[in-house]
Design a protein around this motif. Structure first.
Motif, mmCIF file in Angstrom:
data_model
loop_
_atom_site.group_PDB
_atom_site.id
_atom_site.type_symbol
_atom_site.label_atom_id
_atom_site.label_comp_id
_atom_site.label_asym_id
_atom_site.label_seq_id
_atom_site.Cartn_x
_atom_site.Cartn_y
_atom_site.Cartn_z
ATOM 1 N N THR A 30 0.599 -1.358 -0.211
ATOM 2 C CA THR A 30 -0.097 -0.089 0.335
ATOM 3 C C THR A 30 0.898 1.153 0.187
ATOM 4 O O THR A 30 0.194 1.999 -0.437
ATOM 5 N N SER A 31 2.117 1.510 0.667
ATOM 6 C CA SER A 31 2.605 2.992 0.918
ATOM 7 C C SER A 31 3.681 3.105 -0.382
ATOM 8 O O SER A 31 3.514 3.808 -0.530
ATOM 9 N N ARG A 34 1.118 3.670 -2.604
ATOM 10 C CA ARG A 34 0.302 5.618 -2.798
ATOM 11 C C ARG A 34 1.402 6.503 -3.127
ATOM 12 O O ARG A 34 1.545 7.533 -2.727
ATOM 13 N N GLN A 35 2.541 5.680 -2.211
ATOM 14 C CA GLN A 35 4.550 6.831 -2.138
ATOM 15 C C GLN A 35 3.787 7.468 -1.125
ATOM 16 O O GLN A 35 4.764 8.189 -1.147
ATOM 17 N N GLN A 36 3.855 6.898 -0.429
ATOM 18 C CA GLN A 36 3.712 7.255 0.989
ATOM 19 C C GLN A 36 4.539 6.676 2.279
ATOM 20 O O GLN A 36 4.082 5.011 2.918
ATOM 21 N N ALA A 39 1.064 4.402 4.844
ATOM 22 C CA ALA A 39 0.103 3.835 3.906
ATOM 23 C C ALA A 39 -1.302 3.219 4.263
ATOM 24 O O ALA A 39 -1.987 3.829 4.463
ATOM 25 N N TYR A 65 -0.935 13.704 3.497
ATOM 26 C CA TYR A 65 -0.215 12.957 3.666
ATOM 27 C C TYR A 65 1.240 14.046 3.909
ATOM 28 O O TYR A 65 2.255 13.867 5.047
#
Length: 142
Positions: A30-31, A34-36, A39, A65
């Protein structure tokens, strides 16, 4: 059998004011999507920070974010991972294979106020001996 995909990690979230670097192992699916950092909705990282800093501008219920990262940096905290890339199916640390380690020494040069590194989890902490070569306190988070 299919070869696991090689994933590229996220860029560090740091500034010249970073005093504490929290290092995870490698972002989950998921991270990465989302590039977070942190996340996944079930991840407690941002909720914990909100509990630690209730009077700050960090409100995990509504903040984007970018706002969360800004609050993190304002408090002198940074984020990065031990691994720059790896092969993995799924998101479990136990599935990480053929990992390449990030250049922590290079990053520390861009963070002149860095005072400690906290490894977030067991897989990250496996690299504590490498982290200790920087001469900083090294902590293990649950």
């Amino acid at each position: 059998m299919n070869e696991p995909l090689r994933w590229q990690g996220l860029a560090p979230v740091v500034s010249e004011h970073t005093r504490l670097l929290v290092q995870g192992s490698f972002p989950g699916a998921t991270s990465l999507a989302r590039q977070q950092y942190y996340a996944h909705p079930q991840n407690a990282f941002w909720k914990i920070l909100h509990a630690l800093w209730p009077t700050s501008a960090l409100d995990i219920r509504v903040d984007s974010y970018d706002q969360r990262v800004a609050a993190l940096l304002t408090h002198g905290m940074g984020l990065w991972d031990v691994y720059a890339s790896c092969q993995r199916q799924g998101s479990l640390d136990s599935a990480i294979e053929h990992a390449r380690v990030n250049d922590l020494a290079g990053l520390s040069r861009s963070c002149p106020r860095l005072r400690a590194i906290a490894h977030n989890g067991g897989e990250s902490f496996r690299h504590a001996s490498h982290t200790r070569t920087l001469g900083l306190p090294v902590l293990r988070l649950p």
